[in-house]
Design a protein around this motif. Structure first.
Motif, PDB file in Angstrom:
ATOM      1  N   GLU A 244       0.844  -1.192   0.000  1.00  0.00           N
ATOM      2  CA  GLU A 244       0.000   0.000   0.000  1.00  0.00           C
ATOM      3  C   GLU A 244       0.881   1.244   0.000  1.00  0.00           C
ATOM      4  O   GLU A 244       1.882   1.321   0.712  1.00  0.00           O
ATOM      5  CB  GLU A 244      -0.907   0.007   1.232  1.00  0.00           C
ATOM      6  N   GLU A 245       0.493   2.237  -0.806  1.00  0.00           N
ATOM      7  CA  GLU A 245       1.288   3.452  -0.953  1.00  0.00           C
ATOM      8  C   GLU A 245       0.512   4.655  -0.445  1.00  0.00           C
ATOM      9  O   GLU A 245      -0.681   4.814  -0.723  1.00  0.00           O
ATOM     10  CB  GLU A 245       1.668   3.658  -2.415  1.00  0.00           C
ATOM     11  N   ARG A 272      -3.439   7.179   8.425  1.00  0.00           N
ATOM     12  CA  ARG A 272      -2.499   6.711   7.417  1.00  0.00           C
ATOM     13  C   ARG A 272      -1.088   6.568   7.963  1.00  0.00           C
ATOM     14  O   ARG A 272      -0.210   6.005   7.310  1.00  0.00           O
ATOM     15  CB  ARG A 272      -2.523   7.649   6.216  1.00  0.00           C
TER      16      ARG A 272
END
Length: 307
Positions: A244-245, A272
Motif C-alpha cells: 500500500e502506498e 495513514r
C-alpha cells in the motif's frame, strides 16, 4: 508535527507535482470522454486496466510498445496488464488502444501511459455499460470523502506551519504525548539508480498520551547532490510491507545545490500513519528523472509520556 521536527516552519512551498490517483475510473458510456486520457505510469510498476466488456482477442495495440518491459491481456478478456521498462522517464508517453469484442459503440478506447518519477496508477477501471445509480452514488461519496480529507490535511498543515520550529517545536509537541527517534543509517537499503546520496537519516514517531498507535511519523534525510543542477523535492511517498502506498507531506528549506548538500523532512499524520513497515521511501523532483528510493525504513515505538 513534522514541520516542527524539521525546523522549517517558514520553508518555501515546493512546486506542485501532478497528482496520480492509485485508482482511476473512466466512463465511456456517457460519451463525455474525448481523446485519450492520461494515466500515470512509473518504471517497473504494473498498471492494471479492468474493463466491463470483453477485449477482442489480439486487439491490443501500443504506440512505442518497446518502452514496456511487459504487457499481457487477462485470461478472462476483461483485464490488461502493462509494466514500463526500468528506464521509463518522467513525461514519456506510450499510447495503449484496445478494441472490444462485441462490436458495439464505442468500439475501442485509448489511453496514454505518462511516465511519473516515482508513482503510477495501479488500477484503471473502464466502463462502457451504464452503471446502476447505487454504484454511481458510492463513487460520488468516495470522491467527496477524499476531497474532505484533502481539505482537512491542508488546513492542518497550514496550522502547523504557524507553530514554533526546531527544538522549541519538539518540546511543544511533548506536552501531550511521547516523541521517539531512531537512526536509520545502518539499516537503509539504497536503490542503485538513486540520483542523490545520503549521509544521515532519522525516523520519528509521535504518540499521544493514552494511545497505543502513533499519531504521526516522519523521516529526516541529509542528502548530497552530485549533479550539476539544484534538486528540489516535489513529492514523496511510502510503500508499506503490504504494497500500500501513501503520499507524504514534505518540507525543504531550500533546493539542494549542485555539488552540495541539504536536508528534507517528509511525514504523515492520522490513520495513514499506522503503516506496516519496514517500508520503502520514494522521493522525486518536479519534472526531471532524478529520484531517491530507500528501502527498509522503520519507525521507533514511542514510550508513553506521563500526562
Amino acid at each position: 508535527m513534522i514541520a516542527l521536527l524539521s525546523g522549517a516552519a517558514q520553508a518555501a512551498e515546493p512546486p506542485p507535482v501532478p497528482r496520480c490517483a492509485a485508482t482511476a475510473r473512466f466512463d465511456l458510456a456517457t460519451g463525455a470522454l474525448e481523446g485519450a486520457p492520461d494515466v500515470c505510469a512509473s518504471a517497473d510498476e504494473t498498471t492494471t486496466f479492468v474493463f466491463d466488456s470483453r477485449v477482442a482477442v489480439g486487439a491490443v495495440e501500443f504506440q512505442r510498445g518497446e518502452r514496456l518491459a511487459h504487457w499481457a491481456p487477462g485470461q478472462d478478456g476483461l483485464s490488461l496488464y502493462a509494466t514500463p521498462r526500468a528506464d521509463y522517464l518522467p513525461g514519456e508517453r506510450v499510447k495503449v488502444t484496445v478494441r472490444f469484442a462485441d462490436g458495439a459503440a464505442p468500439a475501442s478506447a485509448s489511453f496514454w501511459l505518462v511516465g511519473h518519477a516515482a508513482r503510477g496508477t495501479r488500477r484503471v477501471e473502464v466502463f462502457r455499460q451504464p452503471r446502476p445509480p447505487d454504484v454511481l452514488k458510492k463513487e460520488r461519496d468516495e470522491a467527496q470523502a477524499e476531497a474532505r480529507q484533502c481539505q482537512e490535511d491542508k488546513a492542518r498543515l497550514l496550522a502547523e506551519r504557524e507553530g514554533p520550529g526546531g527544538l522549541m517545536g519538539t518540546a511543544w509537541m511533548e506536552r501531550a504525548g511521547s516523541l521517539a527517534s531512531l537512526p536509520l543509517r545502518l539499516q537503509l537499503k539504497q536503490h542503485p539508480a538513486n540520483a542523490l546520496g545520503w549521509d544521515k537519516a532519522w525516523s520519528y514517531s509521535y504518540t499521544r498520551t493514552g494511545e497505543a498507535q502513533p499519531a504521526s511519523v516522519a523521516v529526516r534525510l541529509s542528502l548530497s547532490n552530485p549533479g550539476v543542477e539544484p534538486w528540489t523535492l516535489a513529492g514523496a511517498a511510502l510503500v508499506d510491507s503490504a504494497g500500500e502506498e501513501v503520499e507524504l507531506a514534505r518540507w525543504q528549506e531550500a533546493p539542494i545545490p549542485a555539488k552540495g548538500a541539504g536536508a528534507v523532512v517528509v511525514g504523515i499524520e492520522g490513520e495513514r500513519a499506522k503503516l506496516g513497515c519496514p517500508c520503502t521511501l520514494k522521493l522525486w523532483e518536479a519534472t526531471g528523472p532524478r529520484t531517491v528510493t530507500l528501502g527498509n525504513v522503520t519507525f521507533p515505538v514511542s514510550q508513553q509520556a506521563g500526562p
